[in-house]
Design a protein around this motif. Structure first.
Motif, mmCIF file in Angstrom:
data_model
loop_
_atom_site.group_PDB
_atom_site.id
_atom_site.type_symbol
_atom_site.label_atom_id
_atom_site.label_comp_id
_atom_site.label_asym_id
_atom_site.label_seq_id
_atom_site.Cartn_x
_atom_site.Cartn_y
_atom_site.Cartn_z
ATOM 1 N N GLN A 145 0.810 -1.212 0.000
ATOM 2 C CA GLN A 145 0.000 0.000 0.000
ATOM 3 C C GLN A 145 0.845 1.264 0.000
ATOM 4 N N THR A 146 2.024 1.183 0.586
ATOM 5 C CA THR A 146 2.975 2.297 0.544
ATOM 6 C C THR A 146 4.000 2.007 -0.535
ATOM 7 N N PRO A 147 4.211 2.899 -1.477
ATOM 8 C CA PRO A 147 5.142 2.625 -2.559
ATOM 9 C C PRO A 147 6.550 2.325 -2.020
ATOM 10 N N PRO A 148 7.142 1.192 -2.402
ATOM 11 C CA PRO A 148 8.511 0.898 -1.970
ATOM 12 C C PRO A 148 9.486 1.899 -2.572
ATOM 13 N N SER A 149 10.588 2.108 -1.887
ATOM 14 C CA SER A 149 11.630 2.959 -2.459
ATOM 15 C C SER A 149 12.298 2.215 -3.607
ATOM 16 N N ILE A 150 12.465 2.882 -4.740
ATOM 17 C CA ILE A 150 13.122 2.257 -5.892
ATOM 18 C C ILE A 150 14.132 3.228 -6.482
ATOM 19 N N GLN A 151 15.049 2.682 -7.262
ATOM 20 C CA GLN A 151 16.050 3.481 -7.949
ATOM 21 C C GLN A 151 15.560 3.771 -9.369
ATOM 22 N N ALA A 152 16.154 4.753 -9.978
ATOM 23 C CA ALA A 152 15.788 5.075 -11.364
ATOM 24 C C ALA A 152 16.114 3.921 -12.296
ATOM 25 N N THR A 153 17.071 3.069 -11.874
ATOM 26 C CA THR A 153 17.504 1.950 -12.725
ATOM 27 C C THR A 153 16.896 0.621 -12.294
ATOM 28 N N SER A 154 15.961 0.622 -11.337
ATOM 29 C CA SER A 154 15.382 -0.641 -10.867
ATOM 30 C C SER A 154 14.683 -1.383 -11.997
ATOM 31 N N PHE A 155 14.000 -0.618 -12.870
ATOM 32 C CA PHE A 155 13.328 -1.180 -14.034
ATOM 33 C C PHE A 155 13.956 -0.582 -15.291
ATOM 34 N N THR A 156 13.972 -1.375 -16.357
ATOM 35 C CA THR A 156 14.570 -0.870 -17.600
ATOM 36 C C THR A 156 13.709 0.194 -18.258
ATOM 37 N N ASP A 157 12.399 -0.093 -18.377
ATOM 38 C CA ASP A 157 11.515 0.826 -19.094
ATOM 39 C C ASP A 157 10.150 0.845 -18.416
ATOM 40 N N GLN A 158 9.886 1.885 -17.646
ATOM 41 C CA GLN A 158 8.628 1.985 -16.923
ATOM 42 C C GLN A 158 7.443 2.305 -17.836
ATOM 43 N N THR A 159 7.726 2.674 -19.051
ATOM 44 C CA THR A 159 6.630 3.077 -19.934
ATOM 45 C C THR A 159 5.984 1.903 -20.658
ATOM 46 N N SER A 160 6.664 0.762 -20.701
ATOM 47 C CA SER A 160 6.142 -0.362 -21.487
ATOM 48 C C SER A 160 5.330 -1.342 -20.654
ATOM 49 N N ALA A 161 5.491 -1.350 -19.335
ATOM 50 C CA ALA A 161 4.805 -2.315 -18.475
ATOM 51 C C ALA A 161 3.559 -1.712 -17.856
ATOM 52 N N THR A 162 2.580 -2.584 -17.560
ATOM 53 C CA THR A 162 1.386 -2.159 -16.838
ATOM 54 C C THR A 162 1.562 -2.462 -15.358
ATOM 55 N N LEU A 163 1.307 -1.457 -14.530
ATOM 56 C CA LEU A 163 1.446 -1.594 -13.090
ATOM 57 C C LEU A 163 0.064 -1.845 -12.483
ATOM 58 N N TYR A 164 -0.105 -3.021 -11.852
ATOM 59 C CA TYR A 164 -1.373 -3.374 -11.220
ATOM 60 C C TYR A 164 -1.260 -3.143 -9.715
ATOM 61 N N LEU A 165 -2.215 -2.357 -9.170
ATOM 62 C CA LEU A 165 -2.181 -1.979 -7.764
ATOM 63 C C LEU A 165 -3.484 -2.377 -7.075
ATOM 64 N N GLN A 166 -3.426 -2.407 -5.737
ATOM 65 C CA GLN A 166 -4.595 -2.786 -4.945
ATOM 66 C C GLN A 166 -5.166 -1.547 -4.256
ATOM 67 N N GLY A 167 -6.272 -1.058 -4.741
ATOM 68 C CA GLY A 167 -6.954 0.061 -4.099
ATOM 69 C C GLY A 167 -6.630 1.402 -4.728
ATOM 70 N N GLU A 168 -7.644 2.271 -4.736
ATOM 71 C CA GLU A 168 -7.478 3.587 -5.346
ATOM 72 C C GLU A 168 -6.531 4.485 -4.558
ATOM 73 N N GLU A 169 -6.525 4.335 -3.241
ATOM 74 C CA GLU A 169 -5.626 5.157 -2.422
ATOM 75 C C GLU A 169 -4.173 4.826 -2.733
#
Length: 636
Positions: A438-462
Motif C-alpha cells: 500500500q505504501t510505494p517501496p523505495s526504488i532506484q531510477a535503474t530498478s526497471f529498464t523501461d517503466q513506460t512499457s509495463a502495466t502496473l497493477y495496484l490494490q486500491g485507489e488510495e
C-alpha cells in the motif's frame, strides 16, 4: 655445589670420543663410500655412490682395517643425481634409506629392496623418471614425496606393515595404474596420488580415518573408488578433477566433507551421501556437468556456496531438498541449466547472492512463504524465466535480483515490499507488474529498464494515488486496479489421489480463491509449528510430532493481497473432502472414532503388529484394521 660441577665436567672431558671413519669398498664393479656408525655392533652406512657405475649392488657386509662391518643404512643424498645408474640391488640387512638418497637418478629403472626394513626417507626416489620396476615395499614408514615424479612407475605393492606415509608420496606418478594400499594405513595423505593420471581404481582400507587434501586430485582416469568402513572425513580437493569418476558412495561413517572434494568430476552421474552428513564444504560438485542423481542429507541445514554450480545436467527432479534446509548459499545452483522450475521446501528462509543465476531453463519461480531474505542477483540471467512470484514474507528486492532475465514478463510482489534495489529488473521484458504494497517501496531510477512499457497493477485507489505521486513510480504510464479475492475455500483431498506426495501420516489441502477474475491466483501455506506439522508449498501436511504434551499445529493459507483473506485449518475442523476418504486423520490432529467398530489388529506405519488395545499404545501414529475390513489411521 661448585666443586661437584667441576668434578662432573672433568669426568665428561675424560670420556673417549668417536671420530667418524669413512672408507671406500669395491664390490661388483662399483666403489661406494661407507662410514662407520658403530664400533660396538660393527655397522656402517653408505654415504656416497659411484658416479660412474651403472648396475649397483650393495653388499650385506664390507671390510675395513681387517674387520667386517654390516651395511645398515643408505645416508641422505648418497646417490642423488647420479644419472649413470640404471639399477640397484640393496642389502637384505639394510634398515633405512635416507632423505634424497636416489633423487634425480633419471636413468634408474629397477630397484630391489630388502625383504623388510624400517624406513624410506623423504624424496628418497623422487624424480626417478625412468623407474618402472620396484620390488615389494615391506617397510614401516615411507617419507614425503618418496616416489614423487616417478613418471614411469606402473605398479607398486605396499605390504600391510606400513603404518605411516608422507605427503606427496606418489605425486605425479603419471604411469601408475595399480596400487594396493596397506591395511593398517591410518589416512590417505595430502597429495598422495595427486596427478596419477593412469590410476583407474582404488580401494580405501577400513583403517583409514581421513582422506586428506588433494589426495587423488587430477587422477583423470580414476573410475572406481571403494571407501572403507572407518572413514570419517574427506578433506578439500581430495577428488577434484577426477574426470572419469562416474559414481561415488560416501559411507555412513563420514561426518564431514571439506570444500571442493568432487569439484570438476565431469563424468560423475550419481552421488550418494550419508543422510546424517550435515557438514559439507563449498564448491562440492562445482562443474560436475554429468551429475543427474544426488541425495541431499536430511541433516543438512544450508546448501553450501557453489555446491552444484554449473551442474548442467541436474534437474529439479534429480534431488529433493529436505525440510531441514533453511538457506541456499551463494551461487549454490548457478548455471544449472536443466532446471525448469524450483521445488523449494517451505523451510527456506535465505536465498543468497547468485544462488540460481544463469539457470536458463527456468520458466517460472514461485518462492515459498518461508523465504524472508533474497541475495543480490539471486536469479540474474535466467534468460527464459517468464513469471516470478515473491511471497508476502519478502520485504526487500536486492540489486540485480532478476537482472537480464530477458523473457521475464510478469512479476507478483506482496504487501510487505519496502525496497527495490538497483537494476533489480534491468534487462527484463516486463509487461505486467502486480504489487499489493500500500505504501510505494523505495526504488532506484535503474530498478526497471523501461517503466513506460509495463502495466502496473495496484490494490486500491488510495494506493494508486500514492504510486502516481511517488518518485520513479510516477514514470509508469499504465496503471490499473487488480481484482482482489473475497476469500479462500479450503478442502481436504483424498490421500489415495496423491500417491507420490501424500504418503505416511500426511494429508493434502487444496485452496481455491473465491472471487471473479482474481488477479493474483497464488496461495501460500504456513504452519504455526513446523516441528509438529510441516506444510509444503502445495498444501501437503506431514505430521512430525504428537502426544498429549504437544500443542497441535494449525495450517494457514494466505494470499499476496494486503489485508487479504486467510484460512486457518485446525485438526478438529469439519472440512469437505474431495473423494471417498474414511481415514480419520488430517495430519494435524488425529480424529479417530473407533468406539463403534471391532478392532482386529493395530499396526505401526511400518506394518508391525502392536496388538488390539489402543490403551496399550505408546504415543505415535498407527493403522487400525477393523473386523469389517475397514481401516483407519489413529494417533495417540
Amino acid at each position: 655445589m661448585k666443586k661437584l660441577s667441576v668434578l662432573l665436567f672433568g669426568a665428561l672431558m675424560s670420556m673417549p670420543t668417536f671420530a667418524a671413519v669413512q672408507f671406500t669398498y669395491p664390490y661388483e664393479g662399483a666403489e661406494l663410500t661407507y662410514e662407520i656408525t658403530s664400533t660396538i655392533s660393527n655397522e656402517v652406512r653408505v654415504t656416497k655412490g659411484d658416479a660412474t657405475a651403472t648396475e649397483v649392488i650393495i653388499p650385506d657386509n664390507v671390510e675395513y682395517d681387517g674387520k667386517q662391518y654390516t651395511v645398515r643404512a643408505i645416508y641422505a643424498n648418497a646417490f642423488e643425481g647420479m644419472t649413470s645408474m640404471t639399477s640397484i640391488v640393496i642389502t637384505q640387512r639394510l634398515k633405512s634409506i635416507g632423505d634424497f638418497a636416489f633423487r634425480n637418478c633419471s636413468n634408474l629403472t629397477s630397484v630391489t629392496l630388502p625383504d623388510e626394513f624400517d624406513s624410506i626417507g623423504n624424496w628418497a626416489f623422487g624424480r626417478c623418471s625412468k623407474l618402472s620396476q620396484i620390488s615389494i615395499v615391506n617397510v614401516l614408514t615411507v617419507g614425503l614425496s618418496a616416489f614423487s615424479g616417478c613418471s614411469s612407475l606402473t605398479e607398486i605393492s605396499l605390504t600391510d606393515d606400513i603404518t605411516a606415509m608422507g605427503n606427496n608420496c606418489f605425486y605425479n606418478c603419471t604411469a601408475l595404474e595399480n596400487i594396493t594400499l596397506p591395511a593398517k594405513l591410518p589416512r590417505i595423505y595430502q597429495d598422495m596420488f595427486n596427478g596419477c593420471s593412469s590410476l583407474t581404481e582404488i580401494t580405501i582400507p577400513d583403517a583409514v580415518k581421513t582422506v586428506q587434501a588433494s589426495a587423488f586430485e587430477g587422477c583423470k582416469n580414476l573410475k572406481t573408488v571403494t571407501f572403507g568402513t572407518g572413514l570419517t572425513e574427506i578433506y578439500s580437493y581430495a577428488f577434484r578433477n577426477c574426470s572419469s569418476l562416474e559414481e561415488i558412495v560416501v559411507p555412513e561413517t563420514v561426518t564431514k566433507l571439506w570444500q571442493s572434494v568432487f569439484q570438476g568430476c565431469s563424468s560423475l552421474k550419481t552421488a550418494t551421501l550419508p543422510d546424517a552428513l550435515g557438514d559439507i564444504g563449498k564448491n562440492q560438485f562445482l562443474n560436475c556437468t554429468s551429475l543427474t542423481d544426488v541425495n541431499i542429507p536430511s541433516a543438512l541445514t544450508s546448501v553450501p556456496e557453489s555446491m552444484f554450480s554449473e551442474c548442467t545436467a541436474l534437474t529439479e527432479t534429480d534431488f529433493e531438498l529436505p525440510r531441514t534446509v533453511t538457506s541456499i548459499g551463494n551461487s549454490a545452483f548457478s548455471g544449472c541449466t536443466g532446471f525448469t522450475k524450483l521445488n523449494l521446501p517451505n523451510s527456506i528462509t535465505d536465498i543468497e547472492a547468485s544462488a540460481f543465476s544463469s539457470c536458463s531453463g527456468l520458466t517460472e519461480v514461485v518462492l515459498p512463504l518461508s523465504v524472508t531474505t533474497l541475495g543480490a542477483s539471486a536469479f540474474n540471467s535466467c534468460e527464459n524465466l517468464a513469471t516470478a512470484v515473491l511471497p508476502p514474507s519478502c520485504q526487500a528486492i536486492p540489486a540485480g535480483l532478476f537482472q537480464n532475465c530477458l523473457s521475464l514478463s510478469r512479476v507478483y510482489l506482496g504487501p510487505n515490499i519496502s525496497e527495490i534495489g538497483d537494476e533489480a529488473f534491468a534487462g527484463c521484458a516486463l509487461t505486467d507488474i502486480y504489487i499489493t504494497a500500500q505504501t510505494p517501496p523505495s526504488i532506484q531510477a535503474t530498478s526497471f529498464t523501461d517503466q513506460t512499457s509495463a502495466t502496473l497493477y495496484l490494490q486500491g485507489e488510495e494506493a494508486e494515488a500514492d504510486y502516481k505521486a511517488a518518485e520513479n513510480w510516477s514514470e509508469f504510464a499504465n496503471v490499473k486496479q487488480m481484482n482482489v479475492a473475497d476469500g479462500i475455500d479450503v478442502k481436504k483431498i483424498d490421500d489415495s489421489a496423491n500417491d507420490e506426495e501424500a504418503t505416511g501420516d500426511t494429508v493434502r489441502y487444496k485452496a481455491t480463491l473465491v472471487g471473479t477474475n482474481v488477479s493474483i491466483p497464488y496461495v501460500f501455506w504456513r504452519s504455526s509449528d513446523p516441528s509438529v506439522a510441516y506444510v509444503d508449498s502445495k498444501g501437503v501436511v506431514t505430521l512430525l510430532a504428537g502426544g498429549d504434551d504437544v500443542t497441535p499445529a494449525t495450517i494457514t493459507a494466505e494470499t499476496l493481497y494486503a489485508d487479504g483473506p486467510v484460512h486457518t485449518v485446525t485438526g478438529d475442523e469439519d472440512i469437505t473432502t474431495d473423494g471417498d476418504d474414511n481415514t480419520p486423520t488430517t495430519g494435524l490432529e488425529a480424529i479417530a472414532e473407533i468406539d463403534n467398530h471391532i478392532i482386529e489388529e493395530i499396526y505401526t506405519l511400518n506394518g508391525v503388529s502392536v496388538g488390539i488395545n489402543p490403551e496399550d499404545l505408546t504415543p505415535g501414529v498407527y493403522v487400525c484394521r477393523f473386523a469389517d475390513g475397514k481401516t483407519c489411521k489413529i494417533r495417540k
